[in-house]
Design a protein around this motif. Sequence first.
Motif, PDB file in Angstrom:
ATOM      1  N   GLY A 160      50.645  44.237  42.362  1.00 37.28           N
ATOM      2  CA  GLY A 160      50.164  43.734  41.246  1.00 37.28           C
ATOM      3  C   GLY A 160      51.546  43.345  40.368  1.00 37.28           C
ATOM      4  O   GLY A 160      52.359  43.912  40.438  1.00 37.28           O
TER       5      GLY A 160
ATOM      6  N   ARG B  63      47.333  30.096  45.563  1.00 38.46           N
ATOM      7  CA  ARG B  63      46.332  31.081  46.242  1.00 38.46           C
ATOM      8  C   ARG B  63      46.610  30.812  48.063  1.00 38.46           C
ATOM      9  O   ARG B  63      46.413  29.644  48.429  1.00 38.46           O
ATOM     10  CB  ARG B  63      44.868  30.563  46.155  1.00 38.46           C
ATOM     11  CG  ARG B  63      43.826  31.081  46.640  1.00 38.46           C
ATOM     12  CD  ARG B  63      42.521  30.827  46.471  1.00 38.46           C
ATOM     13  NE  ARG B  63      41.431  31.578  47.221  1.00 38.46           N
ATOM     14  CZ  ARG B  63      40.350  31.648  47.283  1.00 38.46           C
ATOM     15  NH1 ARG B  63      39.748  31.008  46.247  1.00 38.46           N
ATOM     16  NH2 ARG B  63      39.525  31.930  48.074  1.00 38.46           N
ATOM     17  N   ASP B  68      41.311  38.504  48.627  1.00 38.81           N
ATOM     18  CA  ASP B  68      41.986  39.922  48.461  1.00 38.81           C
ATOM     19  C   ASP B  68      42.280  40.857  49.711  1.00 38.81           C
ATOM     20  O   ASP B  68      40.909  40.882  50.567  1.00 38.81           O
ATOM     21  CB  ASP B  68      41.619  40.751  47.473  1.00 38.81           C
ATOM     22  CG  ASP B  68      42.134  40.155  46.206  1.00 38.81           C
ATOM     23  OD1 ASP B  68      42.789  39.181  46.101  1.00 38.81           O
ATOM     24  OD2 ASP B  68      41.689  40.539  45.176  1.00 38.81           O
ATOM     25  N   SER B  71      46.423  46.516  51.271  1.00 37.45           N
ATOM     26  CA  SER B  71      47.584  46.048  51.172  1.00 37.45           C
ATOM     27  C   SER B  71      48.288  46.484  52.698  1.00 37.45           C
ATOM     28  O   SER B  71      49.566  46.205  52.842  1.00 37.45           O
ATOM     29  CB  SER B  71      48.416  46.722  50.350  1.00 37.45           C
ATOM     30  OG  SER B  71      48.650  47.963  50.576  1.00 37.45           O
ATOM     31  N   SER B  79      52.298  37.202  51.556  1.00 37.58           N
ATOM     32  CA  SER B  79      51.833  37.694  50.317  1.00 37.58           C
ATOM     33  C   SER B  79      52.154  36.577  49.218  1.00 37.58           C
ATOM     34  O   SER B  79      53.326  35.919  48.996  1.00 37.58           O
ATOM     35  CB  SER B  79      52.535  38.666  49.803  1.00 37.58           C
ATOM     36  OG  SER B  79      52.691  38.910  48.273  1.00 37.58           O
ATOM     37  N   ALA B 163      49.047  38.867  38.912  1.00 35.27           N
ATOM     38  CA  ALA B 163      48.636  39.095  40.104  1.00 35.27           C
ATOM     39  C   ALA B 163      47.966  40.308  40.438  1.00 35.27           C
ATOM     40  O   ALA B 163      48.599  41.190  39.668  1.00 35.27           O
ATOM     41  CB  ALA B 163      49.613  38.391  41.137  1.00 35.27           C
ATOM     42  N   GLY B 164      46.901  40.366  41.206  1.00 32.01           N
ATOM     43  CA  GLY B 164      46.594  41.802  41.685  1.00 32.01           C
ATOM     44  C   GLY B 164      46.172  42.751  40.674  1.00 32.01           C
ATOM     45  O   GLY B 164      45.570  42.354  39.672  1.00 32.01           O
ATOM     46  N   VAL B 174      46.569  46.748  47.129  1.00 36.98           N
ATOM     47  CA  VAL B 174      45.908  45.408  47.281  1.00 36.98           C
ATOM     48  C   VAL B 174      47.003  44.406  47.737  1.00 36.98           C
ATOM     49  O   VAL B 174      48.081  44.373  46.948  1.00 36.98           O
ATOM     50  CB  VAL B 174      45.040  45.092  46.224  1.00 36.98           C
ATOM     51  CG1 VAL B 174      45.820  44.850  45.083  1.00 36.98           C
ATOM     52  CG2 VAL B 174      44.180  43.741  46.640  1.00 36.98           C
ATOM     53  N   PRO B 176      47.198  40.775  46.985  1.00 37.26           N
ATOM     54  CA  PRO B 176      46.157  39.556  46.132  1.00 37.26           C
ATOM     55  C   PRO B 176      46.384  38.622  46.912  1.00 37.26           C
ATOM     56  O   PRO B 176      47.240  37.898  47.444  1.00 37.26           O
ATOM     57  CB  PRO B 176      47.110  39.647  44.784  1.00 37.26           C
ATOM     58  CG  PRO B 176      47.780  41.031  44.811  1.00 37.26           C
ATOM     59  CD  PRO B 176      48.312  41.249  46.152  1.00 37.26           C
ATOM     60  N   ARG B 177      45.209  37.778  46.616  1.00 35.10           N
ATOM     61  CA  ARG B 177      45.075  36.635  47.607  1.00 35.10           C
ATOM     62  C   ARG B 177      45.810  35.406  46.533  1.00 35.10           C
ATOM     63  O   ARG B 177      46.090  34.528  47.226  1.00 35.10           O
ATOM     64  CB  ARG B 177      43.736  36.176  47.620  1.00 35.10           C
ATOM     65  CG  ARG B 177      43.002  35.680  46.201  1.00 35.10           C
ATOM     66  CD  ARG B 177      41.510  35.402  46.563  1.00 35.10           C
ATOM     67  NE  ARG B 177      40.834  34.752  45.227  1.00 35.10           N
ATOM     68  CZ  ARG B 177      39.474  34.505  45.380  1.00 35.10           C
ATOM     69  NH1 ARG B 177      38.922  34.193  46.141  1.00 35.10           N
ATOM     70  NH2 ARG B 177      39.222  34.205  43.994  1.00 35.10           N
TER      71      ARG B 177
END
Lengths: 313, 313
Positions: A160, B63, B68, B71, B79, B163-164, B174, B176-177
């Motif tokens: 994040g 994107r 998602d 991780s 990523s 993000a995330g 995670v 993030p997508r």
Amino acid sequence: QIKFLVEGEEETGSRSFPGLVARYGHKFAADGCVWEGAGLDLAGRPELVFGAKGLAYVELNHRGLASDQHSSVAVIAPSPVWYLVEALASLRSPDGKVLIEGFYDDVVPPSEADERMLEILPFEEEAEKERLGVESFVGGATGLDLVRRYFFEPTCNIAGIDAGFTVPGASKTVLPRSALAKVDFRLVPDQDPADIVVKLRRHLAKHGFEKIEILGHSMEHPVRSPSDSVIGRAAVSAAEKVYAHKPAVAPLMIATGPMHPIAGTLGIPTVSPAGVCRPDSNIHAPNEHCLIEDFNRTIEYTVAWLEAFGSSE
Amino acid sequence: QIKFLVEGEEETGSRSFPGLVARYGHKFAADGCVWEGAGLDLAGRPELVFGAKGLAYVELNHRGLASDQHSSVAVIAPSPVWYLVEALASLRSPDGKVLIEGFYDDVVPPSEADERMLEILPFEEEAEKERLGVESFVGGATGLDLVRRYFFEPTCNIAGIDAGFTVPGASKTVLPRSALAKVDFRLVPDQDPADIVVKLRRHLAKHGFEKIEILGHSMEHPVRSPSDSVIGRAAVSAAEKVYAHKPAVAPLMIATGPMHPIAGTLGIPTVSPAGVCRPDSNIHAPNEHCLIEDFNRTIEYTVAWLEAFGSSE
């Protein structure tokens, strides 16, 4: 005699578990340990693993200004967001290699036996790329290189990042006073999470990012357990009998669990047998689910490896 | 004869204003233009400026994954957050220099007259550092270098990034997508915001970041106006009479306004005289305020420059 251990802290880093094992180790004594199940792969093969990656999860914080500023001042006022972005960019190269000094010092490379295990381990590259929605994997890896990376490479992941004005489709010209990032490192044997945080701190200081505060969250040691233990062989042979597909036996799981206190500290042979989870089960996500047929098959399989383990010498 | 123009779109980029000026230019005809006021500096000096920086504000979106991911998959799945962080890091060096190819092509360096203006312009370095809560300015600039940078350097600022998982003090592993950043470029004469966006797009493509989508928000041309115009001299001489301090006359304001259609396109001499705003007025922030004595003084000053302008040849 079977002992059950239900550990409720896994999602928050199992902070109490190493202490519990250190204090009550004698109560954990066992001939083998069966860890919460792995799953089935994209082709429906039962997966078995003999270890887990470790984890060092940190939060990076930088408050560099007394208050948010109009972004016109950015011409002279140092930006906390740029500072954090530059610090992050110093941690990793685009091919996935972690640039923190000494990060790979304690990594144990795959043995010849590991290489043989990887060679026969099926990996659905195209299906996995389609599932992820990507054209290629990190560093362009394919084939055996990809599988080796999958199990034996540690990672540096940005879970994040947040700063300033972030409403999609709108604009506000601000120079944010602070910035935050969450970074998780998946570790492989024999990396030590506390040592990794020390090296991260040293790296940031050396590269001029000493103002970033590091807050440690989940920390887990990586661990591996031998696959030719009695419990390991029972889990593999039972899978060969119960499932329609030949099992996919992997050296460790790429995720993390508090397996080190049992398989490492206490040295109890440990295996994660196949379970109900599939790659498209939406784990930790909306519509998390498993299939009833997988559920029933797991019961059948549990009986089979219990019988196999009970009847072995 | 005095014309008033109230333009209500400034905070959202004044998209209609250039079109209005192009269509109704004859209605805007004037001997001089007095723009919304500048302010008073930290020492209480009246500030006058003769132009405005421009702006190119973009949203960068990437994107990179179908959804998602846990991780652990980051070991092989590219990523989107790393991609964006690496793209951002390629845009600027830590000393503030923008690394986009051709970014400085159209920048007009300060003239000799500008340099003389900067030399006598007071700049409260220590007070400004204290206000910002920083130890030094971008690139370590001080003295005349700092003042020159302040007015004549364009910037690349990250106004926001997201993000995330970003909850402070908590952890979630995670991948993030997607990731998003807001970037604003403050431009100096004669940079063109549309050209800067083209160069940004070209830079991202050239450095392997062609997957990042660029969404343009506010766009403003920078502009300067001569300080020795009739209206300019009237504003300066009136300030010398009304205020207790000698005025601080600057080449342009470091912020942005839709001044280009008037001062540039129509060529009407333009000045922003002193106003009610101080550096600690919390502009765009909670407790935004001005002082009653500044308000009254601005009325007195307005009468003074109207008289000075009206009595000039």
